[in-house]
Scaffold this motif. Structure first.
Motif, PDB file in Angstrom:
ATOM      1  N   PHE A  48     -67.786  80.245  -0.108  1.00 49.68           N
ATOM      2  CA  PHE A  48     -68.076  80.168  -1.799  1.00 49.68           C
ATOM      3  C   PHE A  48     -69.394  80.720  -1.283  1.00 49.68           C
ATOM      4  O   PHE A  48     -70.316  79.996  -0.585  1.00 49.68           O
ATOM      5  N   SER A  79     -64.415  75.648   0.099  1.00 49.55           N
ATOM      6  CA  SER A  79     -63.110  74.815  -0.480  1.00 49.55           C
ATOM      7  C   SER A  79     -62.153  75.296   0.143  1.00 49.55           C
ATOM      8  O   SER A  79     -61.583  75.382   1.224  1.00 49.55           O
ATOM      9  N   ARG A 119     -57.199  74.712  -0.864  1.00 49.41           N
ATOM     10  CA  ARG A 119     -56.577  74.948  -2.263  1.00 49.41           C
ATOM     11  C   ARG A 119     -54.908  75.300  -2.170  1.00 49.41           C
ATOM     12  O   ARG A 119     -54.164  75.626  -1.969  1.00 49.41           O
ATOM     13  N   LEU A 164     -68.501  73.868  -7.121  1.00 50.34           N
ATOM     14  CA  LEU A 164     -66.847  74.391  -7.151  1.00 50.34           C
ATOM     15  C   LEU A 164     -65.958  73.702  -8.409  1.00 50.34           C
ATOM     16  O   LEU A 164     -64.801  74.375  -9.333  1.00 50.34           O
ATOM     17  N   ASP A 168     -64.892  77.224  -8.947  1.00 56.34           N
ATOM     18  CA  ASP A 168     -63.929  77.847  -8.012  1.00 56.34           C
ATOM     19  C   ASP A 168     -62.592  78.704  -8.919  1.00 56.34           C
ATOM     20  O   ASP A 168     -61.988  77.804  -9.977  1.00 56.34           O
ATOM     21  N   ARG A 203     -60.612  73.167  -8.144  1.00 59.55           N
ATOM     22  CA  ARG A 203     -62.313  72.922  -9.324  1.00 59.55           C
ATOM     23  C   ARG A 203     -61.149  71.613  -9.383  1.00 59.55           C
ATOM     24  O   ARG A 203     -61.947  70.588 -10.039  1.00 59.55           O
TER      25      ARG A 203
END
Length: 884
Positions: free
Chosen positions: A511, A545, A548, A568, A572, A578
């Motif tokens: 990110f 991140s 995921r 996050l 996110d 998240r």
């Protein structure tokens, strides 16, 4: 004893094992010793003369020599606490059969014979609930894994597939409904008030899939038209009066049938599909071909008696057992070491189904929470085993979270690496190649490999290595280059000191801090001990991140500043990531607080970061309430304990409760506003209404933690106003933990309201056993003496005692009373129902990971259990491994 009746003088040829002989150590069964059966049984005919206290069974087996097996002429028919009243070969009674342990052996010349065996069983005395047993006036069976041998002598192994013809005769008033596998081919009445029915299943199946049900039942009936245009009759059979709570189960069944056609191309293959709900059942449900037998808790549901979670469970379990028709029945397991072949694959299928029926994000989080709370501790304890075990003493002990849940995650990783379309090509190939066979895990892997075009050579290690891999991750930045460095270790587990690196697929995104966006998710596969992955185009250090969607069942070790986790947790775009960021914020704080203690400044700094993320969750308009409710849930104490080499349960509980209290006080206004908003939403089964109920109960728990008086007031008001079980139970759970007058009044009202409804009274026992009330242990002891408690119903035992075993405040009480409670239960329950008793052993078996004072008390309870002279194989294996 659960054994056939004593032979009479007229039954001269009857033989039975000496029930008084001392128990012998069960043999260790090893996967490497597998040999194909010497004899096959292509056809079996069963004739039952049904009675609650006495049922006679005549089995006629067409046996043929297996050309793939060498040597032995003897036909081995497995038995378990049954007696052979007569044995005939090709129509002639014989006397030269013998018993070897519990098994019946017959020497057979030639290549093909008709073997007939007569047995007698007492269903009413069968408290183990395996084989044929009585449940509230009806007869039913449970044959997985080795229950069929408690009905008649048979080569009771999954690689012996037979077509079954069944005839049942019984008193019509007692057993008005007679059900078995397949299709009903004939039925009629006798002059003496008895009636009969004949059933035939045209699809060859192993004995563990046989089923019979006889009793006073009524059906919710519907139909389903398959994709090829065949009409299938559907029935959900329940006791009279329960039929009004079966529509959700029927809707779930129809949705399952349609989904399996659309997503996996699997069509149902009989003209009839029956489900029967049984109140006494060791498991959740059983996928017997065409006649699924279910625990009532996974069939009966209406708003008054079932929570939203109950509705989800009914849908998921209905789907799971239906999906077994192909992944388990049409293709079954060669041997029990391959259990994850059917269970891991079918769990994945039911997870994907439930995700499509509801919230994909929430379902993924729920699945991971179960994995972490049940399977991760299994992987790090004395009972660790691969998803395809190498050996066992009692097969019932391998119906575990590792085989089911980790097995599903392993197959999900294949799907992640292949992509859904190519994975479907692999499963199509699997069904095409092995339909009608008893297959192995290797057969499945090879089909995915060939169909999806993957090389899964190294991936096969996931099937043979136990333990949860630990992936260490770090992010470095130089110029415009970001480098993600990864390394993996697979921990030592019993019998496996040396581990090899495994392929670990990790979905990641980087990110941009300023824009809060990323350039796209990427899949990296860590298949070495360590590796680095380079990404260009970052003027500033990005925020990583990782894992995921929980793309791999691993633990991630990564040092991240609180500000990155707050980022996050708030921004996110992957829902699981998240959620994970929020969980990590809390875990980092609580582990530090328990392990090293925190000064006021450090505690305030950590809580401020958690609070910032928590406030964003409470107010984010982009979040739906179902997801908001997930993000509000704090990590479980068992999961926190897993983050520590040696855990202090008392300190973990105190720190987690202190954080709850702080959140409840610091965000009191926001939480009360959230609760007020949710209270105003009327009941419905839509996502918005379900989400409102979820945040209502999460907010209520935190309000009560911050202000017990206000929490009690709101909980009691919610209880009194509730028009559904989700609201009523949510309020009662909060009240059950508070030492307030409203507690006793609400508990008494709840019991009076639902007296006689077994499933709801189970909730009443469970929520009290799981409460944080100051006198919870005394309350549990008192509940064990309640007139509604019984040791013979597994649901009731689990409600009270599993509630206690999973309650860290009760189980890990510093006095050791919680350990003694569970130890006493195991010793008392083992003679009644060893399969259920064994499931309580792992809670004590975690003693090595607990601080020394409590560990000594836990071990002492295991030693007391081990000293019992007549332990079942189920319990003895678990206890021996836990102490070893």
């Amino acid at each position: 004893m659960d054994i056939a009746s004593t032979p009479t003088e007229a039954q001269e040829n009857t033989q039975v094992a000496d029930a008084a002989s001392p128990p012998q150590a069960p043999p260790v069964i090893r996967r490497e010793d597998y040999l194909p059966p010497a004899w096959l049984v292509p056809e079996i005919a069963l004739d039952f003369a049904l009675g609650i206290d006495e049922t006679r069974v005549v089995s006629k087996l067409k046996v043929v020599r297996n050309p793939d097996a060498a040597g032995a002429t003897a036909l081995r028919l497995h038995g378990d606490q049954i007696a052979a009243l007569a044995v005939r070969v090709d129509g002639e009674a014989i006397n030269d059969w013998r018993l070897e342990g519990p098994d019946l052996l017959v020497e057979l010349p030639g290549a093909e014979h008709l073997v007939e065996v007569e047995t007698q069983v007492n269903p009413a005395a069968n408290s183990k609930l395996m084989g044929l047993y009585a449940s509230n006036g009806m007869l039913c069976t449970q044959c997985e894994a080795e229950g069929f041998r408690r009905i008649t002598f048979f080569p009771d192994r999954p690689d012996v597939l037979s077509t079954y013809s069944v005839r049942m005769t019984g008193d019509k008033a007692t057993f008005p409904i007679l059900l078995s596998n397949g299709n009903c081919t004939a039925q009629g009445e006798d002059a003496d008030g008895a009636h009969w029915a004949e059933w035939h299943d045209p699809w060859p199946k192993p004995s563990y899939l046989f089923a019979l049900v006889a009793g006073d039942l009524v059906a919710n009936h519907s139909t389903f038209t398959t994709m090829s245009g065949r009409e299938v009759d559907l029935n959900i059979w329940v006791r009279p009066g329960d039929e009004g709570r079966t529509q959700h189960a029927m809707d779930s069944l129809i949705a399952s049938m349609k989904w399996d056609e659309q997503v996996f191309g699997r069509e149902y293959d009989l003209d009839l599909f029956n489900i029967v709900a049984v109140s006494d059942f060791n498991m959740g449900a059983m996928e017997n071909k065409g006649l699924n037998v279910f625990n009532t808790r996974y069939v009966l549901a209406d708003p008054e008696t079932a929570t939203d979670g109950d509705y989800d469970a009914v849908e998921g379990v209905i789907g799971h057992e239906y999906f077994h028709n192909w992944s388990g029945n049409r293709i079954t397991c060669r041997d029990w070491f391959q259990l994850s072949l059917k269970e891991g694959f079918t769990v994945l299928r039911d997870q994907l189904f439930s995700a499509d029926m509801g919230s994909e994000a929430v379902k993924r989080i729920e699945d991971v929470r179960i994995l972490r709370s049940a399977q991760f501790p299994e992987d790090s304890g004395p009972l660790a085993h691969p998803i395809r075990p190498d050996s066992y003493q009692e097969i019932n002990n391998f119906y575990t979270a590792t085989v089911y849940n980790k097995g599903a995650e392993v197959i999900r990783m294949m799907r992640t690496m292949a992509g859904p379309e190519w994975f479907r090509k692999g499963t199509d190939l699997y069904f095409e190649r092995h339909d009608g066979e008893a297959a192995t895990c290797e057969d499945f892997i090879k089909a995915i490999e060939d169909g999806a075009g993957l090389d899964l050579t190294q991936f096969r290690l996931w099937y043979s290595q136990a333990g949860t891999p630990l992936v260490s991750a770090s992010l470095s930045h130089e110029g415009t280059t970001a480098t993600v460095s990864l390394s993996q270790t697979v921990p030592v587990t019993p019998g496996q000191p040396d581990k090899k690196p495994m392929p670990i697929p990790l979905r990641i995104a980087l990110f941009d801090r300023d824009s809060g966006t990323h350039a796209g998710e990427q899949l990296v596969v860590l298949d070495k001990a360590s590796d680095s992955f380079v990404f260009e185009g970052f003027a500033k250090p990005p925020v990583l991140s990782i894992n995921r969607g929980f793309s791999a069942p691993v633990s991630i070790d990564i040092e991240r500043a609180n500000e990155d986790l707050v980022f996050l947790a708030a921004r996110d775009d992957d829902p699981f990531a998240r959620y994970e960021a929020m969980q990590s914020l809390v875990v980092q704080h609580l582990v530090a607080a328990v392990g090293q203690g925190l000064g006021d400044a450090a505690r305030a700094e950590a809580r401020a970061a958690i609070g910032k993320a928590f406030a964003a969750i409470l107010t984010d308009p982009a979040l739906d309430d179902l997801m908001r409710g997930e993000l509000m849930i704090l990590p479980a104490e068992s999961y926190l304990a897993e983050q520590m080499l040696v855990a202090d349960p008392g300190a973990i509980h105190a720190e987690r409760e202190a954080l709850k209290t702080w959140l409840g006080r610091e965000y009191a206004d926001a939480l009360t506003a959230l609760h007020d908003r949710a209270v105003a939403v009327p009941y419905g089964r839509d996502a918005a209404a379900r989400g409102a109920r979820k945040i209502k109960n999460q907010a209520l728990a935190l309000i009560a933690a911050g202000n017990a008086q206000e929490g009690a007031r709101r909980a009691y008001a919610q209880y009194r106003a509730a028009d559904n079980m989700t609201d009523r139970q949510g309020a009662l759970i909060v009240l059950a933990s508070l030492d307030v007058p409203e507690r006793e009044e609400a508990l008494a009202e709840f019991h009076g309201r639902y007296e006689g409804n077994a499933l709801v009274i189970d909730k009443w026992f469970s929520l009290q056993a799981g409460s944080f009330h100051p006198q919870v242990l005394a309350n549990i002891r008192k509940l064990a003496e309640h007139p509604d408690f019984t040791m013979t119903n597994p649901n009731r035992v689990r409600a009270l005692y599993m509630g206690a075993a999973m309650n860290p405040k009760a189980f890990h009480d510093a006095s050791g009373e919680g350990y003694r409670l569970i130890g006493d239960l195991i010793r008392r329950l083992d003679p009644i129902n060893p399969q259920t008793a064994a499931r309580f052993v792992p809670s004590l078996g975690r003693w090595r990971r607990i601080e020394s004072v409590r560990a000594a008390m836990m071990r002492a309870e295991l030693e007391k259990i081990a000293a019992e002279p007549s332990l079942s194989r189920d319990v003895r294996e678990q206890v021996t491994k836990s102490l070893g």
